[in-house]
Motif scaffolding. Structure first.
Motif, PDB file in Angstrom:
ATOM      1  N   PRO A  78     -12.700  -3.909  -7.077  1.00 32.19           N
ATOM      2  CA  PRO A  78     -14.143  -3.759  -6.863  1.00 32.19           C
ATOM      3  C   PRO A  78     -14.535  -2.285  -6.930  1.00 32.19           C
ATOM      4  O   PRO A  78     -13.738  -1.399  -6.594  1.00 32.19           O
ATOM      5  CB  PRO A  78     -14.356  -4.303  -5.447  1.00 32.19           C
ATOM      6  CG  PRO A  78     -13.145  -5.095  -5.129  1.00 32.19           C
ATOM      7  CD  PRO A  78     -12.027  -4.521  -5.937  1.00 32.19           C
ATOM      8  N   THR A  79     -15.733  -2.023  -7.357  1.00 38.15           N
ATOM      9  CA  THR A  79     -16.215  -0.646  -7.406  1.00 38.15           C
ATOM     10  C   THR A  79     -16.470  -0.144  -5.989  1.00 38.15           C
ATOM     11  O   THR A  79     -16.746  -0.930  -5.074  1.00 38.15           O
ATOM     12  CB  THR A  79     -17.510  -0.528  -8.236  1.00 38.15           C
ATOM     13  OG1 THR A  79     -18.495  -1.384  -7.671  1.00 38.15           O
ATOM     14  CG2 THR A  79     -17.265  -0.904  -9.685  1.00 38.15           C
ATOM     15  N   GLY A  80     -16.345   1.150  -5.819  1.00 36.78           N
ATOM     16  CA  GLY A  80     -16.668   1.778  -4.549  1.00 36.78           C
ATOM     17  C   GLY A  80     -15.557   1.780  -3.518  1.00 36.78           C
ATOM     18  O   GLY A  80     -15.779   2.197  -2.381  1.00 36.78           O
ATOM     19  N   LEU A  81     -14.358   1.330  -3.884  1.00 33.50           N
ATOM     20  CA  LEU A  81     -13.245   1.353  -2.932  1.00 33.50           C
ATOM     21  C   LEU A  81     -12.763   2.789  -2.726  1.00 33.50           C
ATOM     22  O   LEU A  81     -12.776   3.593  -3.655  1.00 33.50           O
ATOM     23  CB  LEU A  81     -12.070   0.524  -3.448  1.00 33.50           C
ATOM     24  CG  LEU A  81     -12.254  -0.980  -3.586  1.00 33.50           C
ATOM     25  CD1 LEU A  81     -10.972  -1.615  -4.108  1.00 33.50           C
ATOM     26  CD2 LEU A  81     -12.661  -1.614  -2.265  1.00 33.50           C
ATOM     27  N   THR A  82     -12.324   3.074  -1.531  1.00 33.27           N
ATOM     28  CA  THR A  82     -11.656   4.355  -1.303  1.00 33.27           C
ATOM     29  C   THR A  82     -10.335   4.325  -2.075  1.00 33.27           C
ATOM     30  O   THR A  82      -9.830   3.243  -2.419  1.00 33.27           O
ATOM     31  CB  THR A  82     -11.341   4.560   0.193  1.00 33.27           C
ATOM     32  OG1 THR A  82     -10.395   3.562   0.596  1.00 33.27           O
ATOM     33  CG2 THR A  82     -12.599   4.496   1.053  1.00 33.27           C
ATOM     34  N   PRO A  83      -9.745   5.478  -2.350  1.00 34.79           N
ATOM     35  CA  PRO A  83      -8.444   5.464  -3.032  1.00 34.79           C
ATOM     36  C   PRO A  83      -7.396   4.635  -2.287  1.00 34.79           C
ATOM     37  O   PRO A  83      -6.590   3.942  -2.914  1.00 34.79           O
ATOM     38  CB  PRO A  83      -8.057   6.939  -3.105  1.00 34.79           C
ATOM     39  CG  PRO A  83      -9.356   7.666  -3.104  1.00 34.79           C
ATOM     40  CD  PRO A  83     -10.246   6.845  -2.195  1.00 34.79           C
ATOM     41  N   PHE A 134     -12.261  -8.734   0.615  1.00 38.13           N
ATOM     42  CA  PHE A 134     -11.329  -7.877  -0.117  1.00 38.13           C
ATOM     43  C   PHE A 134     -10.194  -8.717  -0.705  1.00 38.13           C
ATOM     44  O   PHE A 134      -9.884  -8.609  -1.892  1.00 38.13           O
ATOM     45  CB  PHE A 134     -10.766  -6.800   0.826  1.00 38.13           C
ATOM     46  CG  PHE A 134      -9.750  -5.896   0.192  1.00 38.13           C
ATOM     47  CD1 PHE A 134     -10.142  -4.870  -0.651  1.00 38.13           C
ATOM     48  CD2 PHE A 134      -8.404  -6.060   0.458  1.00 38.13           C
ATOM     49  CE1 PHE A 134      -9.207  -4.033  -1.232  1.00 38.13           C
ATOM     50  CE2 PHE A 134      -7.459  -5.218  -0.110  1.00 38.13           C
ATOM     51  CZ  PHE A 134      -7.870  -4.202  -0.959  1.00 38.13           C
ATOM     52  N   THR A 135      -9.607  -9.559   0.106  1.00 39.42           N
ATOM     53  CA  THR A 135      -8.496 -10.396  -0.351  1.00 39.42           C
ATOM     54  C   THR A 135      -8.937 -11.325  -1.473  1.00 39.42           C
ATOM     55  O   THR A 135      -8.180 -11.552  -2.422  1.00 39.42           O
ATOM     56  CB  THR A 135      -7.909 -11.187   0.827  1.00 39.42           C
ATOM     57  OG1 THR A 135      -7.486 -10.253   1.830  1.00 39.42           O
ATOM     58  CG2 THR A 135      -6.716 -12.017   0.411  1.00 39.42           C
ATOM     59  N   SER A 136     -10.158 -11.822  -1.406  1.00 35.45           N
ATOM     60  CA  SER A 136     -10.634 -12.740  -2.446  1.00 35.45           C
ATOM     61  C   SER A 136     -10.804 -12.044  -3.796  1.00 35.45           C
ATOM     62  O   SER A 136     -10.819 -12.715  -4.827  1.00 35.45           O
ATOM     63  CB  SER A 136     -11.937 -13.412  -2.022  1.00 35.45           C
ATOM     64  OG  SER A 136     -13.014 -12.500  -2.064  1.00 35.45           O
ATOM     65  N   THR A 137     -10.905 -10.726  -3.812  1.00 33.03           N
ATOM     66  CA  THR A 137     -11.065 -10.003  -5.082  1.00 33.03           C
ATOM     67  C   THR A 137      -9.736  -9.807  -5.819  1.00 33.03           C
ATOM     68  O   THR A 137      -9.732  -9.345  -6.960  1.00 33.03           O
ATOM     69  CB  THR A 137     -11.710  -8.615  -4.879  1.00 33.03           C
ATOM     70  OG1 THR A 137     -10.795  -7.750  -4.197  1.00 33.03           O
ATOM     71  CG2 THR A 137     -13.032  -8.705  -4.138  1.00 33.03           C
ATOM     72  N   LEU A 138      -8.628 -10.147  -5.181  1.00 38.81           N
ATOM     73  CA  LEU A 138      -7.324  -9.922  -5.811  1.00 38.81           C
ATOM     74  C   LEU A 138      -7.126 -10.752  -7.081  1.00 38.81           C
ATOM     75  O   LEU A 138      -6.249 -10.443  -7.884  1.00 38.81           O
ATOM     76  CB  LEU A 138      -6.191 -10.195  -4.820  1.00 38.81           C
ATOM     77  CG  LEU A 138      -6.125  -9.260  -3.614  1.00 38.81           C
ATOM     78  CD1 LEU A 138      -5.032  -9.712  -2.653  1.00 38.81           C
ATOM     79  CD2 LEU A 138      -5.921  -7.819  -4.045  1.00 38.81           C
ATOM     80  N   THR A 139      -7.945 -11.753  -7.283  1.00 39.92           N
ATOM     81  CA  THR A 139      -7.839 -12.569  -8.500  1.00 39.92           C
ATOM     82  C   THR A 139      -8.634 -11.954  -9.656  1.00 39.92           C
ATOM     83  O   THR A 139      -8.510 -12.415 -10.789  1.00 39.92           O
ATOM     84  CB  THR A 139      -8.348 -14.001  -8.252  1.00 39.92           C
ATOM     85  OG1 THR A 139      -9.703 -13.941  -7.814  1.00 39.92           O
ATOM     86  CG2 THR A 139      -7.486 -14.709  -7.209  1.00 39.92           C
ATOM     87  N   GLN A 140      -9.439 -10.956  -9.381  1.00 40.11           N
ATOM     88  CA  GLN A 140     -10.215 -10.299 -10.435  1.00 40.11           C
ATOM     89  C   GLN A 140      -9.295  -9.400 -11.259  1.00 40.11           C
ATOM     90  O   GLN A 140      -8.227  -8.991 -10.799  1.00 40.11           O
ATOM     91  CB  GLN A 140     -11.345  -9.473  -9.828  1.00 40.11           C
ATOM     92  CG  GLN A 140     -12.341 -10.292  -9.042  1.00 40.11           C
ATOM     93  CD  GLN A 140     -13.375  -9.422  -8.337  1.00 40.11           C
ATOM     94  OE1 GLN A 140     -13.381  -8.201  -8.459  1.00 40.11           O
ATOM     95  NE2 GLN A 140     -14.251 -10.070  -7.580  1.00 40.11           N
ATOM     96  N   SER A 141      -9.731  -9.037 -12.449  1.00 37.70           N
ATOM     97  CA  SER A 141      -8.898  -8.200 -13.320  1.00 37.70           C
ATOM     98  C   SER A 141      -8.995  -6.717 -12.977  1.00 37.70           C
ATOM     99  O   SER A 141      -8.116  -5.936 -13.352  1.00 37.70           O
ATOM    100  CB  SER A 141      -9.268  -8.418 -14.784  1.00 37.70           C
ATOM    101  OG  SER A 141     -10.620  -8.084 -15.010  1.00 37.70           O
TER     102      SER A 141
END
Length: 96
Positions: free
Chosen positions: A16-21, A6-13
């Motif tokens: 990620p799909t499928g996250l809870t609100p 999850f933390t590694s995705t913070l650099t994406q624009s």
């Protein structure tokens, strides 16, 4: 998804799909996108975990009186550690 992933995705624009609100709000908060995280927290004011996030966001904003209100709504004491440590604690409640 693990916390590390999850933390590694913070650099994406985009989150990620499928996250809870709640995880989506935490993703935005982790990127310092305060307004986007806050909008999600406001949409779930009946949930204590969202209220905890709401409190953390107002603490980040520097509005400690408002943060104290949301900590009370969350049933939690006001956090005294770093904002990052509190964010990580919130993430830990949602991911292994």
């Amino acid at each position: 998804m693990t916390r590390t992933q999850f933390t590694s995705t913070l650099t994406q624009s985009e989150p990620p799909t499928g996250l809870t609100p709640l995880l989506e709000a935490l993703w935005y908060a982790g990127r310092d996108e305060w307004h986007r995280a806050h909008a999600i927290a406001q949409d779930h004011e009946d949930d204590p975990t969202y209220n905890w996030l709401h409190a953390c966001l107002h603490r980040q904003e520097g509005d400690h009186a408002n943060a104290a209100y949301w900590y009370r709504r969350a049933g939690r004491p006001m956090h005294t550690g770093s904002l990052r440590a509190e964010w990580e604690e919130l993430v830990r409640t949602q991911l292994p």
